[in-house]
Structure formats: structure tokens, C-alpha cells
Write a protein that holds these residues in place. Structure first.
Motif, short mmCIF file in Angstrom:
data_model
loop_
_atom_site.label_atom_id
_atom_site.label_comp_id
_atom_site.label_asym_id
_atom_site.label_seq_id
_atom_site.Cartn_x
_atom_site.Cartn_y
_atom_site.Cartn_z
N ASN A 115 63.37 105.86 139.60
CA ASN A 115 61.90 106.02 139.56
C ASN A 115 61.24 105.44 140.80
O ASN A 115 60.02 105.34 140.86
CB ASN A 115 61.36 105.32 138.30
N PHE A 116 62.03 105.03 141.80
CA PHE A 116 61.44 104.33 142.96
C PHE A 116 61.51 105.16 144.24
O PHE A 116 60.63 105.05 145.09
CB PHE A 116 62.17 102.99 143.17
N ASP A 117 62.59 105.92 144.41
CA ASP A 117 62.80 106.72 145.63
C ASP A 117 61.70 107.78 145.69
O ASP A 117 61.79 108.82 145.02
CB ASP A 117 64.20 107.36 145.58
N GLY A 118 60.68 107.51 146.48
CA GLY A 118 59.51 108.41 146.56
C GLY A 118 58.30 107.82 145.87
O GLY A 118 57.36 107.37 146.52
N PRO A 119 58.33 107.76 144.52
CA PRO A 119 57.14 107.28 143.82
C PRO A 119 56.70 105.86 144.23
O PRO A 119 55.51 105.56 144.20
CB PRO A 119 57.57 107.31 142.34
N LEU A 120 57.64 105.02 144.65
CA LEU A 120 57.22 103.67 145.07
C LEU A 120 56.25 103.76 146.26
O LEU A 120 55.25 103.03 146.29
CB LEU A 120 58.44 102.81 145.46
N GLY A 121 56.54 104.65 147.20
CA GLY A 121 55.66 104.77 148.37
C GLY A 121 54.31 105.36 148.01
O GLY A 121 53.29 105.00 148.61
N VAL A 122 54.29 106.25 147.02
CA VAL A 122 53.04 106.88 146.61
C VAL A 122 52.19 105.87 145.81
O VAL A 122 50.99 105.68 146.09
CB VAL A 122 53.32 108.14 145.76
N ALA A 123 52.84 105.20 144.86
CA ALA A 123 52.11 104.21 144.05
C ALA A 123 51.62 103.06 144.92
O ALA A 123 50.49 102.58 144.77
CB ALA A 123 53.02 103.68 142.94
N ALA A 130 32.94 108.89 160.85
CA ALA A 130 34.10 109.30 161.68
C ALA A 130 34.58 110.67 161.22
O ALA A 130 34.60 110.96 160.03
CB ALA A 130 35.22 108.29 161.58
N SER A 131 34.95 111.52 162.20
CA SER A 131 35.51 112.81 161.81
C SER A 131 36.99 112.62 161.46
O SER A 131 37.53 111.53 161.65
CB SER A 131 35.37 113.80 162.97
N ARG A 132 37.62 113.68 160.98
CA ARG A 132 39.03 113.57 160.60
C ARG A 132 39.94 113.71 161.82
O ARG A 132 40.72 114.65 161.93
CB ARG A 132 39.37 114.56 159.49
N ARG A 133 39.76 112.77 162.74
CA ARG A 133 40.62 112.67 163.91
C ARG A 133 41.20 111.27 163.89
O ARG A 133 40.68 110.39 163.19
CB ARG A 133 39.83 112.84 165.22
N ASP A 134 42.25 111.04 164.68
CA ASP A 134 42.77 109.67 164.81
C ASP A 134 43.09 109.10 163.42
O ASP A 134 42.81 107.94 163.12
CB ASP A 134 41.69 108.83 165.51
N VAL A 135 43.69 109.95 162.58
CA VAL A 135 43.89 109.62 161.17
C VAL A 135 45.14 108.75 160.99
O VAL A 135 46.16 108.97 161.66
CB VAL A 135 44.07 110.93 160.35
N ILE A 136 45.05 107.79 160.09
CA ILE A 136 46.22 107.00 159.69
C ILE A 136 46.70 107.58 158.35
O ILE A 136 45.89 107.80 157.44
CB ILE A 136 45.86 105.51 159.50
N VAL A 137 48.00 107.86 158.26
CA VAL A 137 48.53 108.46 157.03
C VAL A 137 49.60 107.54 156.44
O VAL A 137 50.40 106.94 157.16
CB VAL A 137 49.15 109.85 157.31
N THR A 138 49.57 107.42 155.12
CA THR A 138 50.67 106.77 154.41
C THR A 138 51.02 107.65 153.23
O THR A 138 50.33 108.63 152.95
CB THR A 138 50.28 105.34 153.97
N GLY A 139 52.12 107.34 152.52
CA GLY A 139 52.52 108.16 151.38
C GLY A 139 54.01 108.39 151.38
O GLY A 139 54.75 107.79 152.18
N SER A 140 54.47 109.27 150.50
CA SER A 140 55.91 109.52 150.36
C SER A 140 56.08 110.80 149.53
O SER A 140 55.32 111.74 149.72
CB SER A 140 56.58 108.29 149.71
N HIS A 141 57.00 110.81 148.60
CA HIS A 141 57.25 112.03 147.81
C HIS A 141 57.40 111.70 146.33
O HIS A 141 57.60 110.54 145.96
CB HIS A 141 58.52 112.73 148.32
#
Ligand code: GLV
Ligand code: MN
Ligand code: MN
Length: 407
Positions: A90-98, A70-81
Motif C-alpha cells: 500500500n506504499f509503493d506509489g500511494p505514499l508519495g501521493v498521500a 502568478a501564471s502557471r509557469r515555473d511550476v513545482i510538481v510533486t506526486g507519484s502513482h
């Protein structure tokens, strides 16, 4: 300790990074040593999982799990800051990344075969605690803040964004909208620690986001005349601190008369700042929030008017400048419906906190997951999440991502 599939173990690895002995909690402003160390930590973990890591022109990290063929189209993204407010948790942001990294492990353990790519994103300056504009990375990406304006923003020490970013090896010339990248994304799901007591009251571990209430920041500058605290008669003063007191009082008064409005002054700078010195200037910042944008604007205009009157009476000059404004965000209903199909027991909660997902919601379908925070507090070291709830959040995120990546 293995961090495979375990966001608690990942968070434990960073619990000594950016500890602030003076304020308590963590201080991890964008482009600071701790924030750069956290980016390194993320990149290391992403690479160890076979994800391809890149930093885009806006300083956003993207860790790619490419789907076979698959090419990099129709991408699903997750993450935070990974940046924090001064003295935050230590949770606001890093919890979403971890949780994103741990969810990738879970999905691999389940042996799922994605039909479209997944990217884990880390957004810089979500808190706006260094340069004043929250969600700066996602705002740049989305083209809702002008790159020239951002390059000229200054931190507390007077250093510009351009200077600071160049100093850590980024190229300030490359910041700006990247609509091509955005148009390749079909959904963004951000997991975040809850910043209120909604889940604690409902006795549930995980919720879906319904809306983010409108919010904005305004810089109030009041200029007066500095002088001697003992030698200057009261009648001869032009004291900006007296005007600032009226600004703060009127913010409380005008917020209280609007049901469920929020008004905060959390930062004040008195210049030059001596006990025996009448100040020459005060800078303070208003943070005002309500579900109705119009109510936010009305509160700010009342406060600006009260400040103007107080300034005139004191012989000072006051200016009120909008730094950022985010309208109410209603998260994409069809994405939420799909998420509810995966997590039928999870309640839907609105939030008073801003998020990169809220900025991106203007352009792409976005959704959020919240993880219970027993104290209900955030932007303070009291912010927390129980290990079992963190694990439940990872499972919920993995379930949602599995659905989005395979159907
Ligand atoms: C960020 O957390 C904000 O709501 O200001
Ligand atoms: Mn956050
Ligand atoms: Mn925050």
C-alpha cells in the motif's frame, strides 16, 4: 479521523481498496475499478484542499495550488502513482501521493505564500503491470513512447489500451507528448517508500535519491508444437517450456557473473496451460537492471543467444522483443544540492527501482525522497513504513517544497 497533514490517516483510508485475497496485498492495475476509485479518492481530497484538479490528455491527474498573481509557469510538481503491481503493498506509489496532500496541509499551516504554483501529479500505469511498459503516463507526457504504439498495447485479456481507456471515459486520441506542459515545470520532487534496506541499515528515516540504475523489459516468445503429454514420444517433442527453462537458467547464470546486476523472470504464460498438454507456446518477460546500460544489453544478448540455441535444438522458434529500456538516471545535481541544503542530515541513496521521476529527469530537473522501509521489501505485501517515518517524510517533503516555492 482527520487526514489534515497526516499521510498515515490518508493511507488508512485506502487500505481496503484493491485488496487481493488470492495473491495477498493489493492489485490495482491502471483503469481497473480499484485504481479509478483511488483516483476519485485523490481528486476528492485535492478538491477539499481547494486544489483545482484536471486530467490531462495522458490520464495524468494534476491538482493545482495556484500562487497569487502568478501564471502557471515555473511550476513545482510533486506526486507519484496509485496503480500497483499484482499483489503489491500500500506504499509503493500511494505514499508519495498521500504525502503530497499532507505536505500541502503543512505548508498552509505554516502560512507560507508561494511565489510560484505547486501541482500534485498522479501518473497512471507507473508499474506497467497492465500494458507492459512501466511509467507509461510520464513516458507519453515526455514523448519517449509513440502514442500509436501505446494505443495498440494489449493487456492480459487481449484488450487494447485504446479500448480499455475509452471504456473508462478517457479519450485515447489525446495521448502523446505535452512539451508545453513540461516546459512550464521547473522541478519535480517525488517522495517514495524505499524499496531496499539502505535507510534501515543506516538507521535514518529519509534519504535523497542519487541515481536510478538502468533497467529494461524484454518479451520472449517461444513457439513449439502442442501435443499429448502421454502419447508423444520424448524424441518427437517441440516443447517451448524446455526452451523457457534454458532462458531462465541462462538469465541467472549471466546475471550472476556481473557484479550487482539484477535479472528476473516474474511472469510466464504457458499456452494452452494444461497439466497433460505439451505447450504450443510460452511467453515470458525478462527484467534486467544494472548501473551500466552496456552490462544490461550484454546480459540480454547472452540470454537471447542461449534461448536461440535451445530453441533450435528443440525445434522451436524464439523471438526476443524489447518492451522498454530506461538508461541510468543521475538526478539533477543542483536540485539535489538545494534539497541537501534543506535536509543536511539525509543520506543520498541510489535505487534499483524505476520511477516517473526517472523518466522526467531526462527533460526537467527532478529529485526524489525515500522513506525508510524496515523490511526492505517492495512489490510484496511485506513492504511497509513506520508511522513516525511517514510523518518524517511528509515534513521533509514540505520543507523541500517550501524552499522551492518561496525562493
Ligand atoms: C517499478 O517499481 C519498477 O522498478 O519496476
Ligand atoms: Mn513506485
Ligand atoms: Mn513499483
Amino acid at each position: 479521523m482527520s487526514t489534515h497533514g497526516d499521510a498515515n490517516a490518508l493511507l488508512a483510508e485506502i487500505e481496503s481498496i484493491g485488496v487481493d485475497p488470492e495473491r495477498g496485498g493489493y492489485t490495482r492495475p491502471v483503469f481497473s475499478e480499484p485504481e479509478l476509485e483511488l483516483r476519485e479518492w485523490f481528486s476528492r481530497h485535492a478538491a477539499a484542499r481547494g486544489l483545482t484538479v484536471e486530467t490531462d490528455g495522458n490520464g495524468i491527474l494534476w491538482a493545482w495550488w495556484d500562487a497569487d498573481g502568478a501564471s502557471r509557469r515555473d511550476v513545482i510538481v510533486t506526486g507519484s502513482h496509485l496503480d500497483s503491481v499484482p499483489g503489491g503493498g500500500n506504499f509503493d506509489g500511494p505514499l508519495g501521493v498521500a504525502s503530497a496532500l499532507a505536505a500541502v496541509d503543512l505548508l498552509r499551516d505554516r502560512g507560507i505564500a508561494p511565489v510560484r504554483p505547486l501541482a500534485v501529479a498522479v501518473f497512471p500505469e507507473e508499474e506497467g503491470s497492465r500494458f507492459g511498459i512501466a511509467c507509461l503516463g510520464s513516458r507519453l507526457l515526455a514523448g519517449v513512447v509513440a502514442p500509436e504504439k501505446v494505443r495498440a498495447l494489449r493487456d492480459e485479456g487481449g484488450r487494447s489500451y485504446a479500448e480499455v481507456s475509452a471504456g473508462v471515459g478517457a479519450d485515447p486520441a489525446t495521448i502523446g507528448p505535452d512539451l508545453e506542459r513540461l516546459s512550464a515545470i521547473s522541478a519535480f520532487v517525488e517522495l517514495h517508500v524505499e524499496q531496499g534496506r539502505g535507510l534501515a541499515d543506516l538507521d535514518e528515516p529519509v534519504a535523497l535519491a542519487g541515481a536510478i540504475i538502468a533497467h529494461g523489459r524484454w518479451h520472449v516468445r517461444i513457439e513449439g508444437r502442442g501435443d499429448h503429454a502421454g502419447a508423444t514420444r520424448m524424441a518427437d517433442r517441440q516443447d517451448p517450456v524446455v526452451v523457457a527453462a534454458e532462458t531462465i537458467r541462462s538469465l541467472r547464470v549471466h546475471t550472476l557473473v556481473v557484479d550487482d546486476a539484477r535479472g528476473t523472470v516474474g511472469r510466464i504464460k504457458v499456452t494452452p496451460g494444461g497439466t497433460n498438454v505439451i505447450a504450443s507456446a510460452v511467453d515470458l518477460w525478462l527484467d534486467v537492471r544494472h548501473r551500466s546500460e552496456e552490462a544490461v544489453r550484454r546480459i540480454v544478448s547472452e540470454v537471447a543467444a542461449a534461448t536461440g540455441r535451445a530453441a533450435e535444438a528443440e525445434g522451436c522458434v524464439a523471438t526476443v522483443t524489447e518492451q522498454s529500456f530506461s538508461p541510468t538516471v543521475l538526478f539533477d545535481p543542483s536540485l539535489r544540492e538545494r534539497m541537501q541544503g534543506v535536509l543536511p542530515a539525509s543520506p543520498v541513496l541510489d535505487t534499483g527501482a524505476g520511477h516517473d521521476a526517472g523518466v522526467l529527469a531526462e527533460i526537467i530537473p527532478t529529485g526524489m525522497l525515500f522513506v525508510r522501509n524496515p523490511t526492505g521489501s517492495s512489490h510484496t505485501p511485506a513492504e511497509t513504513a513506520e508511522p513516525d517515518d511517514v510523518a518524517a517524510g511528509v515534513t521533509a517533503l514540505a520543507d523541500v517544497l517550501e524552499h522551492l516555492l518561496t525562493r
